[in-house]
Design a protein around this motif. Sequence first.
Motif, PDB file in Angstrom:
ATOM      1  N   LEU A  62       0.830  -1.215   0.000  1.00  5.59           N
ATOM      2  CA  LEU A  62       0.000   0.000   0.000  1.00  5.59           C
ATOM      3  C   LEU A  62       0.860   1.258   0.000  1.00  5.59           C
ATOM      4  O   LEU A  62       0.596   2.205  -0.750  1.00  5.59           O
ATOM      5  N   ALA A  63       1.877   1.256   0.841  1.00  2.10           N
ATOM      6  CA  ALA A  63       2.760   2.422   0.927  1.00  2.10           C
ATOM      7  C   ALA A  63       3.485   2.659  -0.389  1.00  2.10           C
ATOM      8  O   ALA A  63       3.616   3.802  -0.834  1.00  2.10           O
ATOM      9  N   GLU A  64       3.936   1.590  -1.017  1.00  2.00           N
ATOM     10  CA  GLU A  64       4.623   1.723  -2.301  1.00  2.00           C
ATOM     11  C   GLU A  64       3.720   2.390  -3.336  1.00  2.00           C
ATOM     12  O   GLU A  64       4.154   3.285  -4.066  1.00  2.00           O
ATOM     13  N   GLN A  65       2.467   1.976  -3.387  1.00  2.00           N
ATOM     14  CA  GLN A  65       1.534   2.582  -4.344  1.00  2.00           C
ATOM     15  C   GLN A  65       1.314   4.061  -4.030  1.00  2.00           C
ATOM     16  O   GLN A  65       1.288   4.898  -4.930  1.00  2.00           O
ATOM     17  N   LEU A  66       1.147   4.392  -2.752  1.00  2.00           N
ATOM     18  CA  LEU A  66       0.937   5.792  -2.368  1.00  2.00           C
ATOM     19  C   LEU A  66       2.167   6.648  -2.665  1.00  2.00           C
ATOM     20  O   LEU A  66       2.046   7.802  -3.089  1.00  2.00           O
ATOM     21  N   ILE A  67       3.358   6.081  -2.470  1.00  2.00           N
ATOM     22  CA  ILE A  67       4.589   6.803  -2.798  1.00  2.00           C
ATOM     23  C   ILE A  67       4.669   7.036  -4.296  1.00  2.00           C
ATOM     24  O   ILE A  67       4.971   8.143  -4.752  1.00  2.00           O
ATOM     25  N   GLU A  68       4.397   6.000  -5.083  1.00  2.00           N
ATOM     26  CA  GLU A  68       4.429   6.148  -6.539  1.00  2.00           C
ATOM     27  C   GLU A  68       3.426   7.183  -7.018  1.00  2.00           C
ATOM     28  O   GLU A  68       3.674   7.905  -7.988  1.00  2.00           O
ATOM     29  N   ASP A  69       2.279   7.278  -6.323  1.00  2.00           N
ATOM     30  CA  ASP A  69       1.249   8.259  -6.671  1.00  2.00           C
ATOM     31  C   ASP A  69       1.502   9.621  -6.025  1.00  2.00           C
ATOM     32  O   ASP A  69       0.684  10.531  -6.162  1.00  2.00           O
ATOM     33  N   GLU A  70       2.621   9.727  -5.287  1.00  2.00           N
ATOM     34  CA  GLU A  70       3.020  10.966  -4.610  1.00  2.00           C
ATOM     35  C   GLU A  70       1.941  11.502  -3.683  1.00  2.00           C
ATOM     36  O   GLU A  70       1.645  12.689  -3.660  1.00  2.00           O
ATOM     37  N   GLN A  71       1.367  10.610  -2.888  1.00  2.00           N
ATOM     38  CA  GLN A  71       0.290  10.966  -1.960  1.00  2.00           C
ATOM     39  C   GLN A  71       0.835  11.312  -0.569  1.00  2.00           C
ATOM     40  O   GLN A  71       0.374  10.793   0.438  1.00  2.00           O
ATOM     41  N   TYR A  72       1.804  12.203  -0.510  1.00  2.00           N
ATOM     42  CA  TYR A  72       2.408  12.628   0.749  1.00  2.00           C
ATOM     43  C   TYR A  72       1.500  13.637   1.456  1.00  2.00           C
ATOM     44  O   TYR A  72       0.844  14.444   0.797  1.00  2.00           O
ATOM     45  N   ASN A  73       1.504  13.598   2.798  1.00  2.00           N
ATOM     46  CA  ASN A  73       0.763  14.624   3.536  1.00  2.00           C
ATOM     47  C   ASN A  73       1.631  15.872   3.644  1.00  2.00           C
ATOM     48  O   ASN A  73       2.751  15.914   3.118  1.00  2.00           O
ATOM     49  N   SER A  74       1.150  16.883   4.348  1.00  2.00           N
ATOM     50  CA  SER A  74       1.874  18.155   4.435  1.00  2.00           C
ATOM     51  C   SER A  74       3.202  18.022   5.182  1.00  2.00           C
ATOM     52  O   SER A  74       4.079  18.865   5.041  1.00  2.00           O
ATOM     53  N   ALA A  75       3.361  16.958   5.967  1.00  2.00           N
ATOM     54  CA  ALA A  75       4.607  16.724   6.694  1.00  2.00           C
ATOM     55  C   ALA A  75       5.570  15.826   5.902  1.00  2.00           C
ATOM     56  O   ALA A  75       6.631  15.462   6.398  1.00  2.00           O
ATOM     57  N   GLY A  76       5.190  15.459   4.686  1.00  2.00           N
ATOM     58  CA  GLY A  76       6.034  14.620   3.855  1.00  2.00           C
ATOM     59  C   GLY A  76       5.939  13.142   4.203  1.00  2.00           C
ATOM     60  O   GLY A  76       6.789  12.356   3.805  1.00  2.00           O
ATOM     61  N   GLN A  77       4.889  12.761   4.917  1.00  2.00           N
ATOM     62  CA  GLN A  77       4.680  11.371   5.313  1.00  2.00           C
ATOM     63  C   GLN A  77       3.646  10.709   4.406  1.00  2.00           C
ATOM     64  O   GLN A  77       2.847  11.371   3.769  1.00  2.00           O
ATOM     65  N   ILE A  78       3.679   9.397   4.441  1.00  2.00           N
ATOM     66  CA  ILE A  78       2.646   8.596   3.787  1.00  2.00           C
ATOM     67  C   ILE A  78       1.718   8.100   4.897  1.00  2.00           C
ATOM     68  O   ILE A  78       2.180   7.473   5.857  1.00  2.00           O
ATOM     69  N   GLU A  79       0.447   8.403   4.796  1.00  2.00           N
ATOM     70  CA  GLU A  79      -0.529   7.967   5.794  1.00  2.00           C
ATOM     71  C   GLU A  79      -1.306   6.767   5.262  1.00  2.00           C
ATOM     72  O   GLU A  79      -1.896   6.850   4.188  1.00  2.00           O
ATOM     73  N   LEU A  80      -1.286   5.694   6.027  1.00  2.00           N
ATOM     74  CA  LEU A  80      -2.003   4.487   5.632  1.00  2.00           C
ATOM     75  C   LEU A  80      -3.248   4.391   6.506  1.00  2.00           C
ATOM     76  O   LEU A  80      -3.152   4.240   7.719  1.00  2.00           O
ATOM     77  N   THR A  81      -4.392   4.501   5.868  1.00  2.00           N
ATOM     78  CA  THR A  81      -5.656   4.472   6.611  1.00  2.00           C
ATOM     79  C   THR A  81      -6.323   3.116   6.565  1.00  2.00           C
ATOM     80  O   THR A  81      -7.186   2.842   7.384  1.00  2.00           O
ATOM     81  N   GLU A  82      -5.929   2.280   5.623  1.00  2.00           N
ATOM     82  CA  GLU A  82      -6.502   0.940   5.530  1.00  2.00           C
ATOM     83  C   GLU A  82      -5.913   0.066   6.624  1.00  2.00           C
ATOM     84  O   GLU A  82      -4.702   0.078   6.853  1.00  2.00           O
ATOM     85  N   VAL A  83      -6.759  -0.637   7.333  1.00  2.00           N
ATOM     86  CA  VAL A  83      -6.302  -1.548   8.393  1.00  2.00           C
ATOM     87  C   VAL A  83      -6.722  -2.965   8.050  1.00  2.00           C
ATOM     88  O   VAL A  83      -7.692  -3.188   7.332  1.00  2.00           O
ATOM     89  N   PHE A  84      -5.995  -3.916   8.573  1.00  2.00           N
ATOM     90  CA  PHE A  84      -6.237  -5.335   8.289  1.00  2.00           C
ATOM     91  C   PHE A  84      -6.662  -6.051   9.544  1.00  2.00           C
ATOM     92  O   PHE A  84      -6.421  -5.663  10.626  1.00  2.00           O
TER      93      PHE A  84
END
Length: 84
Positions: A62-84
């Motif tokens: 999930l993080a890899e996809q968000l990084i590739e899509d450049e979905q960074y928050n304002s702090a430059g982090q990747i936020e993962l909201t999906e839980v398993f």
Amino acid sequence: MNQAIQFIDRLEFKPEEKQLVFFAQVSGFMVECVIDTSKYDFADQSSAVNYFESYRFDYEELAEQLIEDEQYNSAGQIELTEVF
């Protein structure tokens, strides 16, 4: 797997913020990948780490996809909201 994105073996449990943070190295830069754990009541760091290890590859994917899509928050982090 994108060779410009590498996940390193580092995990931080932040109980006050109710977060698990793992790290990716993206083209030489360190990126925090943050999992909101407010839906869970981890008793201690060990239980949080065990949870993450059970779903490590799912979260990394999930993080890899968000990084590739450049979905960074304002702090430059990747936020993962999906839980398993």
